[in-house]
Scaffold this motif. Structure first.
Motif, PDB file in Angstrom:
ATOM      1  N   ASN A  58      51.195 103.151  35.762  1.00 18.16           N
ATOM      2  CA  ASN A  58      51.340 102.967  34.315  1.00 18.16           C
ATOM      3  C   ASN A  58      51.276 101.487  33.936  1.00 18.16           C
ATOM      4  OD1 ASN A  58      51.630 105.742  33.919  1.00 18.16           O
ATOM      5  ND2 ASN A  58      53.842 105.660  34.220  1.00 18.16           N
ATOM      6  N   THR A  59      52.020 100.648  34.677  1.00 23.73           N
ATOM      7  CA  THR A  59      51.984  99.213  34.369  1.00 23.73           C
ATOM      8  C   THR A  59      50.609  98.627  34.652  1.00 23.73           C
ATOM      9  OG1 THR A  59      54.322  99.082  34.977  1.00 23.73           O
ATOM     10  CG2 THR A  59      53.105  97.012  34.803  1.00 23.73           C
ATOM     11  N   ALA A  60      49.992  99.057  35.751  1.00 27.35           N
ATOM     12  CA  ALA A  60      48.654  98.571  36.069  1.00 27.35           C
ATOM     13  C   ALA A  60      47.658  98.966  34.978  1.00 27.35           C
ATOM     14  CB  ALA A  60      48.201  99.121  37.418  1.00 27.35           C
ATOM     15  N   SER A  61      47.739 100.196  34.534  1.00 30.04           N
ATOM     16  CA  SER A  61      46.816 100.652  33.480  1.00 30.04           C
ATOM     17  C   SER A  61      47.028  99.872  32.198  1.00 30.04           C
ATOM     18  CB  SER A  61      47.021 102.148  33.225  1.00 30.04           C
ATOM     19  OG  SER A  61      46.743 102.898  34.388  1.00 30.04           O
ATOM     20  N   ARG A  62      48.274  99.522  31.910  1.00 30.83           N
ATOM     21  CA  ARG A  62      48.522  98.757  30.689  1.00 30.83           C
ATOM     22  C   ARG A  62      47.857  97.385  30.762  1.00 30.83           C
ATOM     23  NH1 ARG A  62      53.548  98.812  30.886  1.00 30.83           N
ATOM     24  NH2 ARG A  62      54.088  96.647  31.368  1.00 30.83           N
ATOM     25  N   PHE A  63      47.936  96.727  31.914  1.00 37.07           N
ATOM     26  CA  PHE A  63      47.274  95.421  32.067  1.00 37.07           C
ATOM     27  C   PHE A  63      45.756  95.575  32.008  1.00 37.07           C
ATOM     28  CE2 PHE A  63      51.341  93.849  33.876  1.00 37.07           C
ATOM     29  CZ  PHE A  63      51.435  92.669  33.167  1.00 37.07           C
ATOM     30  N   PHE A  64      45.228  96.635  32.605  1.00 34.79           N
ATOM     31  CA  PHE A  64      43.775  96.844  32.558  1.00 34.79           C
ATOM     32  C   PHE A  64      43.314  97.109  31.125  1.00 34.79           C
ATOM     33  CE2 PHE A  64      44.201  98.479  37.143  1.00 34.79           C
ATOM     34  CZ  PHE A  64      43.936  97.217  37.655  1.00 34.79           C
ATOM     35  N   ASP A  65      44.106  97.850  30.363  1.00 36.46           N
ATOM     36  CA  ASP A  65      43.747  98.104  28.964  1.00 36.46           C
ATOM     37  C   ASP A  65      43.720  96.803  28.160  1.00 36.46           C
ATOM     38  OD1 ASP A  65      43.404 100.847  29.201  1.00 36.46           O
ATOM     39  OD2 ASP A  65      45.531 101.266  28.895  1.00 36.46           O
ATOM     40  N   LYS A 119      51.104  85.860  35.996  1.00 34.75           N
ATOM     41  CA  LYS A 119      51.965  86.384  34.935  1.00 34.75           C
ATOM     42  C   LYS A 119      52.007  85.439  33.742  1.00 34.75           C
ATOM     43  CE  LYS A 119      56.665  88.026  34.058  1.00 34.75           C
ATOM     44  NZ  LYS A 119      58.017  88.239  34.641  1.00 34.75           N
ATOM     45  N   GLU A 120      52.124  84.116  34.025  1.00 31.37           N
ATOM     46  CA  GLU A 120      52.152  83.148  32.928  1.00 31.37           C
ATOM     47  C   GLU A 120      50.845  83.167  32.146  1.00 31.37           C
ATOM     48  OE1 GLU A 120      54.672  81.333  31.911  1.00 31.37           O
ATOM     49  OE2 GLU A 120      55.984  82.204  33.440  1.00 31.37           O
ATOM     50  N   ALA A 121      49.731  83.255  32.849  1.00 35.27           N
ATOM     51  CA  ALA A 121      48.440  83.289  32.159  1.00 35.27           C
ATOM     52  C   ALA A 121      48.245  84.605  31.419  1.00 35.27           C
ATOM     53  CB  ALA A 121      47.313  83.079  33.163  1.00 35.27           C
ATOM     54  N   ALA A 122      48.702  85.715  32.019  1.00 34.50           N
ATOM     55  CA  ALA A 122      48.560  87.018  31.366  1.00 34.50           C
ATOM     56  C   ALA A 122      49.377  87.089  30.085  1.00 34.50           C
ATOM     57  CB  ALA A 122      48.981  88.130  32.326  1.00 34.50           C
ATOM     58  N   ASN A 123      50.528  86.421  30.065  1.00 27.23           N
ATOM     59  CA  ASN A 123      51.344  86.402  28.848  1.00 27.23           C
ATOM     60  C   ASN A 123      50.642  85.680  27.711  1.00 27.23           C
ATOM     61  OD1 ASN A 123      53.425  87.817  30.092  1.00 27.23           O
ATOM     62  ND2 ASN A 123      54.514  85.954  30.725  1.00 27.23           N
ATOM     63  N   GLN A 124      49.646  84.857  28.028  1.00 27.41           N
ATOM     64  CA  GLN A 124      48.841  84.183  27.003  1.00 27.41           C
ATOM     65  C   GLN A 124      47.552  84.944  26.704  1.00 27.41           C
ATOM     66  OE1 GLN A 124      48.703  79.810  27.078  1.00 27.41           O
ATOM     67  NE2 GLN A 124      49.836  79.890  29.013  1.00 27.41           N
ATOM     68  N   ASP A 125      47.509  86.205  27.136  1.00 28.91           N
ATOM     69  CA  ASP A 125      46.380  87.103  26.859  1.00 28.91           C
ATOM     70  C   ASP A 125      45.095  86.621  27.534  1.00 28.91           C
ATOM     71  OD1 ASP A 125      45.438  89.479  25.843  1.00 28.91           O
ATOM     72  OD2 ASP A 125      44.809  88.618  23.933  1.00 28.91           O
ATOM     73  N   PHE A 126      45.211  86.104  28.757  1.00 28.57           N
ATOM     74  CA  PHE A 126      44.046  85.681  29.530  1.00 28.57           C
ATOM     75  C   PHE A 126      43.574  86.884  30.345  1.00 28.57           C
ATOM     76  CE2 PHE A 126      41.690  83.378  32.820  1.00 28.57           C
ATOM     77  CZ  PHE A 126      40.990  82.476  32.040  1.00 28.57           C
ATOM     78  N   ALA A 127      42.345  87.342  30.089  1.00 28.16           N
ATOM     79  CA  ALA A 127      41.883  88.634  30.606  1.00 28.16           C
ATOM     80  C   ALA A 127      41.852  88.673  32.133  1.00 28.16           C
ATOM     81  CB  ALA A 127      40.507  88.963  30.033  1.00 28.16           C
ATOM     82  N   GLY A 187      47.188  93.618  37.052  1.00 27.69           N
ATOM     83  CA  GLY A 187      46.978  95.051  37.218  1.00 27.69           C
ATOM     84  C   GLY A 187      46.702  95.431  38.658  1.00 27.69           C
ATOM     85  N   GLN A 188      45.948  94.593  39.363  1.00 23.69           N
ATOM     86  CA  GLN A 188      45.680  94.863  40.774  1.00 23.69           C
ATOM     87  C   GLN A 188      46.960  94.825  41.606  1.00 23.69           C
ATOM     88  OE1 GLN A 188      42.812  91.861  41.769  1.00 23.69           O
ATOM     89  NE2 GLN A 188      41.068  93.019  40.981  1.00 23.69           N
ATOM     90  N   LEU A 189      47.828  93.856  41.318  1.00 25.89           N
ATOM     91  CA  LEU A 189      49.084  93.761  42.064  1.00 25.89           C
ATOM     92  C   LEU A 189      49.965  94.982  41.834  1.00 25.89           C
ATOM     93  CD1 LEU A 189      49.928  89.975  41.478  1.00 25.89           C
ATOM     94  CD2 LEU A 189      49.030  91.020  43.549  1.00 25.89           C
ATOM     95  N   PHE A 190      50.072  95.431  40.604  1.00 26.29           N
ATOM     96  CA  PHE A 190      50.886  96.616  40.318  1.00 26.29           C
ATOM     97  C   PHE A 190      50.231  97.879  40.871  1.00 26.29           C
ATOM     98  CE2 PHE A 190      52.902  93.895  37.079  1.00 26.29           C
ATOM     99  CZ  PHE A 190      54.232  94.205  37.313  1.00 26.29           C
ATOM    100  N   LEU A 191      48.895  97.899  40.886  1.00 21.99           N
ATOM    101  CA  LEU A 191      48.201  99.054  41.446  1.00 21.99           C
ATOM    102  C   LEU A 191      48.457  99.161  42.948  1.00 21.99           C
ATOM    103  CD1 LEU A 191      46.256 101.368  40.649  1.00 21.99           C
ATOM    104  CD2 LEU A 191      44.370  99.863  41.264  1.00 21.99           C
ATOM    105  N   ASP A 192      48.493  98.033  43.625  1.00 23.52           N
ATOM    106  CA  ASP A 192      48.789  98.036  45.062  1.00 23.52           C
ATOM    107  C   ASP A 192      50.205  98.518  45.345  1.00 23.52           C
ATOM    108  OD1 ASP A 192      46.255  97.101  45.541  1.00 23.52           O
ATOM    109  OD2 ASP A 192      46.851  94.992  45.665  1.00 23.52           O
ATOM    110  N   GLN A 193      51.120  98.294  44.397  1.00 17.25           N
ATOM    111  CA  GLN A 193      52.499  98.734  44.567  1.00 17.25           C
ATOM    112  C   GLN A 193      52.722 100.174  44.119  1.00 17.25           C
ATOM    113  OE1 GLN A 193      54.903  95.901  42.467  1.00 17.25           O
ATOM    114  NE2 GLN A 193      54.174  94.140  43.682  1.00 17.25           N
ATOM    115  N   GLY A 194      51.688 100.823  43.583  1.00 17.61           N
ATOM    116  CA  GLY A 194      51.812 102.213  43.158  1.00 17.61           C
ATOM    117  C   GLY A 194      52.303 102.406  41.751  1.00 17.61           C
ATOM    118  N   ASP A 195      52.454 101.320  40.980  1.00 18.44           N
ATOM    119  CA  ASP A 195      52.896 101.432  39.587  1.00 18.44           C
ATOM    120  C   ASP A 195      51.648 101.602  38.707  1.00 18.44           C
ATOM    121  OD1 ASP A 195      54.075 101.307  37.129  1.00 18.44           O
ATOM    122  OD2 ASP A 195      55.285  99.524  37.545  1.00 18.44           O
TER     123      ASP A 195
END
Length: 852
Positions: free
Chosen positions: A478-485, A453-461, A468-476
């Motif tokens: 929309n949030t997963a797709s946003r991280f993948f985008d 999360k800390e690295a993603a907040n710095q726009d680290f791909a 996105g994988q973690l949110f996808l495993d939880q069934g979220d």
């Protein structure tokens, strides 16, 4: 002394030849000795079963023939191995390798020009393959392979096909023989590689071996794809995606692209922690010279893409110059330059191979500026801390992956912790990776998610993909797709893969086959090493072997790579200059027949243009305009130029549109519209100043002559200036600014000898005649609008008063009035249907009854 050295060299050559011959004879004798036990007496008793005897004899004979054929192939390979040409150091020099490289490059060119230049060979003048005498070892190996091929040995057939197609082991190319061998092998056992090559030759008609047939090409590629040939799967997917050889079929394209994408993702995830480092080899060779139209005329080197260098800019610097400059700044203590050098050597490029040892040295220089050996901080400067943390991330990554050094999770963790203390995104991501998989630390997905999360907040791909994988495993979804985008913006391969899977399966959204196919295609093309031939093509092109480069690029082009399609078309393009002097230069080498195929060039220009290559679209127009490889079609040429011009990036397309409108080719002749396109070309690319100005000068002369002779062509007309519509405040402001100031208020520097104006405002009868007609019209419009507003207001007041009177009358209804809920539609309280005398509608009712 000279004779003594000559004898010594001759003796050395003789000794090498004798040694090599002895090794070959020794290997042959050894094989013969090893085969003796196979020819010995068998323990099988022939009197036990006569039928088994016959079957055993046939099987034994077949096995014996296959064994002898296989050994023949091995013997042929031993003979062919030394014949494989290798690139010498002399041929590796090019003119971008510094002073020494330039010296050797031009010396080599002069040597070839003076001493190795002869008349053109047969292959350069005719379509028939050249008859070349084979060397003795090559002829012997070919004879062995042909004898094995007669026994239907697949390896022998395949080797013969490859030698004739690619020219392996110095064998001359013979595409007809190659096609025959590939077709024989494909029919023999359904070899997927042979089927793929047969499909390639049907698709391109290379070397005149077979007539182009896109339907047969798709058939053979489909069979090869079903045989798990990755290259054939790519080709089949692309053909269904674009409709080559069959109607477009999105589902089929997605199916085959997914097959390749799955292999690509499996390959990228393999290897050391963090996955494989994907090397990009797909480049457009025309970009090295400024594009297909040259520097300043092509889209890649003009307009917004032009290198706009100033006096202190390095926009036109060579890569070697950049390295030299960074090295100079690094020696002066510039940490940014040192870190940049480390990254360049770590990642590598087409012109520079990876050097992990050198990269580590540069990273360590940066890290030691901030940390001492015991980990204590040497310098508190935040800029030094930030750059040192980045270097620590790369050092830890190299320890984690074992790149250039022994793999050590403990040392990697030490460097990552140093970088995390200063908030470095790479170190945060790598720490998350170690905790996610338990690499040297306790497996803790929750702590890993915090680091991601800390690295993603710095726009680290990469961290965004993991989130996105973690949110996808939880069934979220929309949030997963946003991280993948977010990660897809940086071109991360796994981000595109997950987006493709979500779109293809309709997870959390409606299924979109088109989006899924596009994403699968991106994923498949990113992992070039599992199916493409770019590496071999680039090396062949750098070595000057244009034919081999063309064949390799053609294979990648059939798989759908736009850069390969542009490369093939560029190599086949013979019409790069209207005033070509090649035929007048005696030492200019003629193009091979393989490189003279305008129809095939147009096919690849078209396919490249369909993948949004603007210069390829302009080239299509050139071919249709001049009839290269196809019958001339002015309307199609105009369509190509118009399509390319709509992007407003190609000055060449805009200039071409101006030219065809000036001459009326495929469109109606229009000098005025031609001028407009010429002007737009200059606006798009300032480097087109000279050709545009010359064209405009000629156009104005033609337009002038057309005007004075009453020609039918529309001449150049002055463009009306667009009139701005003013608001009321702007009108008042401009009105006040346009009024003449009173002469009494002129400045002290004014010349008082000048006569005063003849008329003074308020003193002349014709004052209102001096008002602007537009102002009077505006005043009239304002007055009419005010009157209309008053009438609307007056009508509303009348209606309001009438409604109030009706409500008053309804409140004073008589006692015998009919209740409202029992009245008929239109019936009044007293039971009547006609309006009373005090009703405003009474007059209309009376007027309606007149005459009845």
């Amino acid at each position: 002394m000279h004779n003594r050295w000559s004898r010594l060299i001759c003796l050395l050559i003789w000794f090498v030849c004798i040694t090599t011959r002895a090794e070959v004879l020794s290997d042959t004798d050894t094989n013969a000795v090893n085969e003796q036990p196979a020819r010995g007496k068998s323990a099988f008793n022939p009197h036990d079963n006569p039928e088994a005897v016959t079957q055993w004899q046939q099987t034994g004979a077949d096995d014996g023939r296959q064994g002898r054929a296989a050994s023949t192939v091995q013997e042929a390979l031993r003979i062919l191995q030394p014949l494989q040409p290798s690139r010498t150091r002399f041929t590796s020099f090019d003119k971008t390798s510094g002073l020494i490289g330039m010296t050797f490059y031009y010396a080599k060119e002069a040597f070839v020009l003076l001493f190795m230049n002869g008349p053109p060979k047969e292959d350069y003048l005719s379509q028939q393959p050249e008859r070349v005498s084979l060397s003795k070892p090559l002829a012997q190996a070919e004879k062995l392979l042909k004898s094995a091929a007669e026994e239907k040995e697949p390896d022998a057939i395949f080797l013969l096909a490859e030698m004739n197609f690619f020219g392996n082991f110095t064998h001359p190319r013979n595409y007809k023989e190659a096609f025959r061998r590939y077709h024989e092998l494909a029919s023999l056992n359904g070899n997927s590689s042979a089927q793929q090559m047969v499909g390639l030759m049907y698709a391109t008609g290379i070397g005149g071996a077979v007539e182009r047939d896109q339907a047969k090409a798709l058939t053979y590629h489909t069979f090869a794809a079903k045989g798990d040939s990755t290259r054939a799967q790519m080709t089949t997917a692309y053909r269904h995606h674009t409709g080559v050889g069959a109607p477009r079929n999105c589902n089929e394209a997605a199916y085959w692209y997914k097959k390749v994408a799955d292999k690509a993702i499996a390959y990228s995830r393999s290897g050391p922690p963090g996955g494989m480092l994907l090397q990009k080899d797909s480049y457009k060779i025309a970009d090295e010279v400024g594009g297909v139209y040259g520097e300043g005329a092509s889209v890649v080197s003009s307009g917004v893409h032009a290198n706009k260098a100033g006096p202190n800019s390095d926009a036109h610097a060579d890569f070697d110059d950049v390295l030299e400059y960074l090295d100079l700044m690094s020696r002066k203590g510039d940490l940014k330059a040192t870190f940049s050098l480390g990254r360049l050597h770590y990642e590598g490029s087409r012109t520079m191979k990876r050097s992990l040892k050198t990269a580590r040295a540069y990273f360590m220089i940066v890290a030691r500026k901030y940390w001492q050996k015991d980990g204590s901080i040497r310098d508190e400067d935040q800029n030094v801390a930030r750059i040192a943390s980045k270097a620590a991330g790369y050092i830890g990554r190299m320890f984690l992956r074992g790149e250039g050094m022994e793999q050590s999770y403990e040392k990697a963790l030490t460097w990552f912790r140093r970088g995390v203390a200063n908030g470095d995104a790479l170190c945060q991501y790598e720490m998350g990776l170690m905790h996610l998989h338990g690499l040297g630390v306790k497996k803790d997905p929750v702590l890993a998610a915090d680091y991601f999360k800390e690295a993603a907040n710095q726009d680290f791909a990469s961290a965004q993909v993991n989130m996105g994988q973690l949110f996808l495993d939880q069934g979220d979804i929309n949030t997963a797709s946003r991280f993948f985008d977010l990660a897809a913006r940086h071109g991360h391969i796994e981000a595109f893969y997950y987006l493709a899977e979500i779109s293809n399966n309709g997870i959390g959204r409606e299924r979109s086959c088109a989006i899924a196919t596009a994403y699968y295609k991106i994923v498949a093309e990113k992992v070039e090493s599992i199916h493409s031939s770019f590496d071999e093509a680039n090396r062949a092109y750098d070595d000057g072997d244009t034919e081999s480069a063309l064949v390799m690029y053609m294979m990648a082009a059939e798989q759908g790579y736009e850069s390969a399609q542009a490369n093939v078309a560029y190599l086949l393009d013979e019409y790069q200059s209207i005033l070509s002097l090649d035929s007048l230069i005696p030492w200019k080498k003629r193009r091979s027949s393989l490189l003279r195929n305008a129809a095939l060039a147009l096919i690849y220009w078209t396919r490249s243009a369909k993948q949004l290559n603007i210069d390829s679209m302009v080239k299509m127009g050139d071919y249709y305009l001049d009839g290269y490889g196809i019958e001339s079609d002015m309307e199609k040429a105009a369509t190509c130029y118009q399509t390319a011009a709509e992007t407003h990036q190609s000055a060449q397309a805009l200039w071409n549109l101006g030219w065809i409108h000036e001459n009326g080719l495929g469109v109606e002749q229009d000098f005025h519209l031609a001028k407009r396109f010429y002007d737009q070309a200059l606006e798009t690319n300032q480097e087109s100043y000279l050709p545009v100005k010359l064209s405009l000068t000629k156009l104005r002369l033609r337009s002038f002559w057309n005007t004075i002779t009453n020609g039918k062509v529309k001449s150049i007309q002055s463009e009306p200036e667009p009139k701005k519509e003013w608001s009321l405040s702007e009108w008042i402001s401009n009105f006040l600014e346009e009024q003449e100031p009173h002469p009494y208020y002129h400045g002290a520097d004014d010349d008082y000898d000048e006569p005063l104006p003849e008329g003074m405002p308020g003193a002349d009868d014709d004052y209102y005649d001096e008002l602007d007609d537009n102002i009077l019209e505006s005043l009239i419009i304002v007055g009419l609008a005010a009157a209309l507003a008053f009438l609307v207001y007056y009508r509303q007041q009348r209606q309001t008063n009438h409604r109030r009177e009706m409500e008053t009358q309804q409140g004073n209804e008589p006692d015998n009035a009919i209740p409202p809920d029992e009245r008929l539609p239109g019936q009044q309280a007293d039971g009547g249907f006609f309006p009373p005398p005090d009703d405003p509608n009474y007059a209309q009712w009376v007027a309606g009854g007149v005459g009845h």
